[in-house]
Design an enzyme around this catalytic site. Structure first.
Site, mmCIF file in Angstrom:
data_model
loop_
_atom_site.group_PDB
_atom_site.id
_atom_site.type_symbol
_atom_site.label_atom_id
_atom_site.label_comp_id
_atom_site.label_asym_id
_atom_site.label_seq_id
_atom_site.Cartn_x
_atom_site.Cartn_y
_atom_site.Cartn_z
ATOM 1 N N HIS B 146 0.165 8.407 0.115
ATOM 2 C CA HIS B 146 -0.609 7.364 0.216
ATOM 3 C C HIS B 146 -0.613 6.208 -0.683
ATOM 4 O O HIS B 146 -0.599 4.879 -0.116
ATOM 5 C CB HIS B 146 -2.127 7.992 0.078
ATOM 6 C CG HIS B 146 -3.236 6.868 0.319
ATOM 7 N ND1 HIS B 146 -3.835 6.504 1.274
ATOM 8 C CD2 HIS B 146 -3.696 6.059 -0.682
ATOM 9 C CE1 HIS B 146 -5.038 5.645 0.894
ATOM 10 N NE2 HIS B 146 -4.755 5.290 -0.090
ATOM 11 N N GLU B 147 -0.359 6.434 -1.880
ATOM 12 C CA GLU B 147 0.126 5.482 -3.021
ATOM 13 C C GLU B 147 1.063 4.503 -2.436
ATOM 14 O O GLU B 147 1.272 3.512 -2.522
ATOM 15 C CB GLU B 147 -0.287 5.917 -4.214
ATOM 16 C CG GLU B 147 -1.450 6.736 -4.715
ATOM 17 C CD GLU B 147 -2.661 5.489 -4.433
ATOM 18 O OE1 GLU B 147 -2.245 4.390 -4.477
ATOM 19 O OE2 GLU B 147 -3.821 6.027 -4.179
ATOM 20 N N HIS B 150 0.705 2.208 -0.096
ATOM 21 C CA HIS B 150 0.043 0.903 -0.395
ATOM 22 C C HIS B 150 1.236 -0.044 -1.014
ATOM 23 O O HIS B 150 1.099 -1.261 -0.748
ATOM 24 C CB HIS B 150 -1.010 1.293 -1.797
ATOM 25 C CG HIS B 150 -2.289 1.559 -1.079
ATOM 26 N ND1 HIS B 150 -2.997 0.780 -0.180
ATOM 27 C CD2 HIS B 150 -3.290 2.754 -1.601
ATOM 28 C CE1 HIS B 150 -4.168 1.204 0.207
ATOM 29 N NE2 HIS B 150 -4.323 2.361 -0.814
ATOM 30 N N GLU B 220 -6.768 0.845 3.455
ATOM 31 C CA GLU B 220 -6.983 2.357 3.228
ATOM 32 C C GLU B 220 -6.694 3.139 4.442
ATOM 33 O O GLU B 220 -5.949 4.130 4.169
ATOM 34 C CB GLU B 220 -8.269 2.716 2.816
ATOM 35 C CG GLU B 220 -8.612 2.074 1.296
ATOM 36 C CD GLU B 220 -7.662 2.497 0.279
ATOM 37 O OE1 GLU B 220 -7.158 3.668 0.342
ATOM 38 O OE2 GLU B 220 -7.351 1.605 -0.603
#
Lengths: 186, 288
Positions: B146-147, B150, B220
């Site tokens: 997930h990071e 980003h 997100e």
């Protein structure tokens, strides 16, 4: 006069499109090559650990000659592989051979207690994970390439540049962990 | 759609937003100029105002990653001690074709993580010690993906610039409001400028912030989806989110960095929240 301008315009557009699609196809093909290199790196890394692993298990697993030979053979094949297909095949064989080796190792508490062995097992498990990801990335790159050359109007240029569809690797069902097979007779 | 294409699409949408917020800022600068120096050329005011704002944005663009890491007190992760963390990250970079980010660890009991770095080559991912201790391997991998997503989606660039612009808007609005109590402007000030200035001073920071938050929540979700595409295992992230929503520890973080984190450290959920509700995120992941 008008006709000449139209002809010139069409020629210009055709040239621009040719350049655009040529560059696009080259870029996507490079991406596929690069993705293959990632698999290659991980397969080689794994193969490099095999001699060390063999040395570690040698003393413990005399009765499992066949399994050990399978691992060594797959490494041999990998070293001698001259085509991509051969390398992939050897890689798959090695994956299978290592899987059964680690499964059988469960029967040897002394071996499992060895720090060297557990470190190797961890290292190989993490490489296994990376190989799976590298294959996934390779297949993604191939899919993008195939989509790009099979859609209109790119398909026309792909034909001119003699580019054909590439085939994806078969993905085995993803095992997230090394299988925990218990052969003990309790 | 390969992720590279998704990034392009995402960029375009961000430009729209990064167009909206500066427009609000320029309107504010213009009106402020009319109030305080009605005789000066509005173009001069606009040029001066946007020049100073640009400097401010550039400064935060180049300095934010260092500042954030020192604000939260993150330490670089040790290659030997945190071998699993490095291994997992390396696998994810292979899968996504991204450069390897630098890894940091923040001493914090709550499970959380954030990413920073203004471009993929300078990516930084920081996880809390709580995340390392409490998450299973697959869950940690989901959080890291997930990071990484980003960074890949260039959310950090976008968020840094948006937050900096909103900072400028807040400062000007604050000044405007305060000066109004003491009778802003002079004889030359047109009456409409005072009225609009008052309205803008109140509405500009709120609307700019709402736009930014709406995009932050969208991003997100997008990072969840991109992350799941990297691991091909949405359940890892879903189960990590579940663990996070059940934890009790309150996180002590500076409010100015809350938008960076993997899950909202403050647990608020409304229009003023940087993150979508955790249950919604889990639900969407499980439907993938």
């Amino acid at each position: 006069m008008v006709l000449e301008f139209v002809a010139l315009g069409i020629a210009g557009i055709a040239a621009a499109m040719t350049i655009y699609y040529y560059n696009k196809i080259v870029k996507l093909e490079n991406r596929v090559d690069n993705a293959w290199a990632q698999i290659d790196v991980q397969l080689k890394k794994r193969a490099d650990l095999v001699p060390n692993l063999m040395e570690t298990v040698e003393g413990y697993m005399e009765h499992e000659r066949e399994i050990m030979d399978n691992v060594s053979e797959s490494r041999e094949k990998m070293m001698n592989a001259s085509t991509q297909e051969e390398e992939i095949q050897a890689g798959n064989d090695m994956g299978q051979a290592l899987k059964s080796l680690f499964a059988v190792a469960e029967d040897y508490p002394d071996l499992k207690a060895s720090q060297n062995f557990s470190e190797l097992q961890q290292e190989l498990s993490s490489i296994e994970n990376k190989i799976a990801y590298a294959r996934q990335h390779y297949n993604d790159a191939i899919m993008t390439f195939n989509n790009a050359i099979e859609t209109f109007p790119a398909v026309i240029f792909a034909n001119i540049f003699n580019q054909t569809e590439k085939s994806q690797l078969e993905i085995e069902t993803a095992d997230k962990e090394l299988p925990e097979v218990d052969f003990s007779s309790e | 759609m390969m992720l590279q294409d998704q990034i392009k699409w995402n960029k375009r949408k961000s430009y729209l937003l990064l167009f909206l917020v500066p427009t609000i800022l320029l309107g504010l600068i213009y009106v402020t100029g009319r109030i305080f120096v009605p005789t000066a050329s509005p173009f001069l005011i606009l040029a001066l105002g946007s020049g100073i704002s640009t400097l401010y944005v550039l400064f935060s663009y180049f300095k934010s990653d260092e500042m954030i890491l020192s604000v939260v007190g993150a330490e670089p992760a040790d290659q030997e001690k945190h071998k699993q963390l490095y291994d997992l990250m390396e696998g994810l970079t292979i899968s996504s074709g991204m450069p390897m980010p630098k890894l940091y660890i923040q001493d914090q009991k709550q499970i959380n993580a954030f990413a920073t770095g203004r471009k993929p080559e300078k990516g930084v991912i920081c996880v809390t010690t709580g995340a390392l201790d409490k998450l299973e391997k697959d869950e940690l991998e989901g959080v890291l993906a997930h990071e990484l997503a980003h960074i890949q989606n260039q959310d950090i660039l976008f968020m840094t610039v948006a937050v900096a612009l909103i900072g400028v808007i807040s400062i000007i609005s604050e000044l405007l409001l305060h000066s109004m109590f003491f009778g802003a402007g002079n004889d030359e000030t047109p009456p409409w400028a005072i009225a609009i200035g008052f309205a803008l001073a109140i509405l500009a920071p709120i609307s700019a912030r709402l736009v930014q938050l709406a995009m932050s929540r969208k991003r997100e979700y997008l990072a969840d989806a991109t992350g799941a595409e990297i691991t091909r295992y949405p359940e890892g992230l879903a189960s990590a989110l579940e663990k996070i929503s059940q934890q009790n520890e309150k996180m002590k973080v500076n409010k100015s960095v809350s938008h960076l984190y993997f899950s909202n450290p403050f647990k608020s959920r409304n229009w003023f929240s940087t993150h979508p509700p955790t249950e919604k995120r889990i639900e969407r992941l499980r439907l993938m």
